[in-house]
Design a protein around this motif. Sequence first.
Motif, PDB file in Angstrom:
ATOM      1  N   THR A 134       0.831  -1.204   0.000  1.00  0.00           N
ATOM      2  CA  THR A 134       0.000   0.000   0.000  1.00  0.00           C
ATOM      3  C   THR A 134       0.861   1.248   0.000  1.00  0.00           C
TER       4      THR A 134
ATOM      5  N   SER B 271      -7.094  -1.923   7.384  1.00  0.00           N
ATOM      6  CA  SER B 271      -8.507  -1.574   7.277  1.00  0.00           C
ATOM      7  C   SER B 271      -9.313  -2.221   8.398  1.00  0.00           C
ATOM      8  N   ALA B 272     -10.480  -1.640   8.674  1.00  0.00           N
ATOM      9  CA  ALA B 272     -11.346  -2.170   9.731  1.00  0.00           C
ATOM     10  C   ALA B 272     -11.797  -3.592   9.412  1.00  0.00           C
ATOM     11  N   SER B 273     -12.070  -3.879   8.132  1.00  0.00           N
ATOM     12  CA  SER B 273     -12.510  -5.234   7.757  1.00  0.00           C
ATOM     13  C   SER B 273     -11.400  -6.253   7.986  1.00  0.00           C
ATOM     14  N   ASP B 274     -10.156  -5.876   7.677  1.00  0.00           N
ATOM     15  CA  ASP B 274      -9.032  -6.787   7.910  1.00  0.00           C
ATOM     16  C   ASP B 274      -8.808  -7.000   9.407  1.00  0.00           C
ATOM     17  N   GLN B 275      -9.000  -5.954  10.186  1.00  0.00           N
ATOM     18  CA  GLN B 275      -8.871  -6.093  11.636  1.00  0.00           C
ATOM     19  C   GLN B 275      -9.944  -7.023  12.188  1.00  0.00           C
TER      20      GLN B 275
ATOM     21  N   ARG C 226      -3.772   6.041   1.845  1.00  0.00           N
ATOM     22  CA  ARG C 226      -4.390   5.102   2.781  1.00  0.00           C
ATOM     23  C   ARG C 226      -3.535   4.894   4.020  1.00  0.00           C
TER      24      ARG C 226
END
Length: 769
Positions: free
Chosen positions: A241, A447-451, A738
């Motif tokens: 990233t 990201s929140a989804s990865d967390q 990001r």
Amino acid sequence: MRRKVLGLWLVLLVACGFIAARTNYRTDMGDFLPHSASMAQQVLAGQVNGGAASHIVLLSLSGAPMPVLATLSDTLATSLRRQPGFLDVMNGGDASFAGVQNYVWQNRYLLSPGVTAAKFSAAGLHEALESDLSVLNSELGLALGQSLPSDPTGEMLLLLNQFDNNTGPAQQNGVWAAPDGSAALLLVHTAVPGFDLDAQQQALAQITTQFASARAATPGAAAAVLQMSGPGVFAVHIRNTTKADVSRLSMLALLGAAGLLAFAYRSPRVLLLGLLPIVSGALAAIAAVSLAFGFVHGITLGFGVTLIGESLDYAIYLFTQTGRGERPGETLSRIWPTLRLGALTSIAGFCAMLFSSFTGFAQLGLFSIAGLVAAAATTRFVLPHFVPQDFFAGGADTLAQPLHVLIRHKRAGRGLLVTAFIAAIILLLLHRGGMWDGNLLNLSPISASDQRLDQTLRQDLAVPDQRYFAVFTAADEQQALQKSEALAPVLSGLVATQKLGGFDLPSTILPSRATQRAHQAALPDAATLHINFARAIAGLPFNATAFTPFFKDVETARIAPLLTRASLPPALALQYDSLLTRNGSNWVVMVPLHDVTDPAGIASVLKKSGPDFVDLNQESDRLLGNFQHQAVMLAVAGSLAILLLLWLGLHSVKRVAAVAAPLIAAVTITAAVLTLGEAKLSIFMVAGFLLIVAIGSNYCLFFERSTPGTKEYPRAVASIVLANLCTVAAYGLLSFSRIPVLHDIGLTVALGTFLSLLCGALLSTKPAP
């Protein structure tokens, strides 16, 4: 003289380029931590940079019925175990624990704390055999019957309970599975830690490749999906990233600046010349950081995007303020005192960052200083030799027209500015919930989804939350192991009182040499063992000849060489190294504590025993608080250094106030805007405030030293506007990153420098004669 100057510049440029090409670029966020001072910080840095947790990759297989996923899990696990990049691959099947079980079985008499002389006496053996007999008559009898001839004293069972003191994952169809049966789960240990990003990327690519092959070979698995998580996965993602953002935003910033300058200059040659300070500054900055730190962080390199804005300013001031018929050298002689003071104020502001204990911020400071020095020197000594003698930036005046309108109506503009300033102060004073964002997750590039995925997989795989540790030091490895053994009964007592669910000690994996010798001394010789055993089975339905493996294994253990670190299987060696590490001349033992229910009680007990009790959440919060405090202090110190330089350069408090007032207004209004709606300031925004002062002071200096109505005034305003537009464009693009540090600094500086332009025009501008 000209040839000497240009020759020296080229030599330095080539040298810096050579260093930059050979530089080690890293993206590990642990590099932004300070040098560890306390024991707790050492634990935190160790866990971030290379603990056992950094080797873990969590895998989830979903998208097919559970029986299919179980087959796919076994196939994938088998193929991954053949790859050299993995120390251990576990999926809940029998092969998952083979290495550890074999080590424990082969060395059970050296490892087991239950090995005592009394246990191998006739009475002790008789008691053990009676216990075995009762188990044989129960539903567990079949399992015991397989190991009884070799291990009648039950050392293996005792050790397995020690090694596995946590609740394991759910199982379906012989493999680990999510509680709802929607996914098969695997836990992989890579051979390299998470910060070795090249090797991690190769390992992740191998997992992806082997998964594709396993899916193709498994009937019904065509729709199966692989998800991965863990420190190595995150580290690789962050690096990719960062690289993508730096490359993309740098190119966009360059194109944006090139478009503005092409419109203003209308000369391809001068446009290319304007890039020389940027190239010189960037190469010098990378070389300086590389020589000082031994590596350049990816975020530091991303900060190079900002140099596109500020390094370009110096060339813009030279090119744009060159009037019709004026030679570039004459223009430089006229504006150099102001340009030099502006560069020095920027450098002074960045110097404060050099004193940060956080490596990342210190790198940002040095990177900026070296880049600005090189850019200013290139503008001063190189550019005048290449600028066409009849050059005139004809398009710059058009860009400056809106600001001229504002200056002509500055009375009304000042009224609006004062109103905005007062409103900003009121908003800051009334802000609720604290000004600072203390949530570390908000600073993470993940990201929140990865967390959420990581948290779910950790819960499903029963990977313990390594938040609490007992930590102590020792002079050498053996002393560390002996202290670990002494701590075991203390921690077991905490488990018995339910203050603690479990713990991991290095001495469980590898007892000290003294303990191993004591175990060997407790084992009777072959003749004595046979006599004791014969007496022990009296009255019991056992045949001594069936226990030949037991007699053989005891004799082997009694004379075996002692176990060392080299004796450990890869999975246990990894865990051992994470529990016991060398730190300079000392050894540090870090004991993870699981399922802590009474932190205060545990801390009190450990204090009496010697080890420190470490709460990594508290330590990370303390570290963030220190970072925030230090960042504010350095920003204040940098601002004061800028004011001091302004006073030395201007020799007038009134003139310094004319430069400082717009900067104070710009920073205050920026802070108010960033905290609207109960939003909070991040630690990175503090660096942004310092940058606003450093960059904005250049604008205010030119405003303060230029007088409306003079022939130089329109060119000065045009140069300030053009420089500001390029800076705002560069930092504004950075705000789309990001990566939180780049986003926060970019957003803060883009807004703040634009406000510095407006405030400087309204407050620093002298009245027309």
